[in-house]
Enzyme design. Structure first.
Site, short mmCIF file in Angstrom:
data_model
loop_
_atom_site.label_atom_id
_atom_site.label_comp_id
_atom_site.label_asym_id
_atom_site.label_seq_id
_atom_site.Cartn_x
_atom_site.Cartn_y
_atom_site.Cartn_z
N HIS A 108 -4.69 5.23 -2.39
CA HIS A 108 -5.89 6.06 -2.45
C HIS A 108 -5.50 7.44 -2.99
CE1 HIS A 108 -6.95 3.15 0.76
NE2 HIS A 108 -8.13 3.23 0.20
N TYR A 160 0.86 -1.18 0.00
CA TYR A 160 0.00 0.00 0.00
C TYR A 160 0.90 1.23 0.00
CZ TYR A 160 -3.23 3.60 1.55
OH TYR A 160 -3.97 4.76 1.63
#
Length: 165
Positions: A116, A78
């Site tokens: 994100h 991530y």
């Protein structure tokens, strides 16, 4: 810049002694404040978190977290943050940081990298798409205290995912 002077972009690992560099960059780059867990995850990711130096000036960073996938077996990466100070954008620094992580993933057989991005951050979205990331999800009200609060999940699958039997 002197004519013919080679400007070097170098990457360095994040350690206890230079974590303040990452903190200062994040304050300058992002509209959110990161907590201690973010910095602990960044340190724990080892080679996946790097500071970028342009002629020995710290101008960018990528900070990642290694996660187990829902199925439990695979690890995925991530990207918590990737940023370069505005005067140094367009010089290949973000590309070098991102390619470093993508290369590490392929060496370690990690097949998924994701992040994100705020839905209105067109520069970031087009940057990641250039490197094979795709929008795989939209999350409403992901962010608090910034507008718009929605984000996209951008994912890049690096190696072929193991086939399920």
């Amino acid at each position: 810049m002197g004519v013919g002077r080679e400007v070097s972009i170098s990457l360095d690992g994040v350690r206890d002694k230079n974590i303040m560099q990452l903190k200062k960059l994040n304050i300058a780059l992002f509209p959110v404040r990161y907590n201690d867990k973010y910095y602990a995850d960044a340190l724990a990711s080892g080679e996946f978190t790097k500071l970028a130096y342009y002629s020995d000036i710290c101008v960018g960073a990528i900070a990642c977290r290694l996660e187990k996938t829902e199925s439990g077996g695979q690890v995925r990466v991530y990207i918590m943050t990737l940023g370069v100070l505005a005067p140094y954008r367009g010089l290949g620094i973000g590309t070098k940081l991102l390619n470093h992580v993508i290369d590490l993933c392929s060496k370690q057989n990690i097949s998924e990298v994701y992040l994100h991005v705020q839905t209105n951050n067109e520069d970031a979205i087009s940057f990641y798409k250039k490197y094979g990331f795709e929008i795989t999800e939209t999350i409403k009200n992901y962010y608090t205290n910034i507008t718009p609060p929605d984000c996209y999940v951008l994912t890049r699958y690096t190696a072929p995912s193991p086939t399920k039997k």
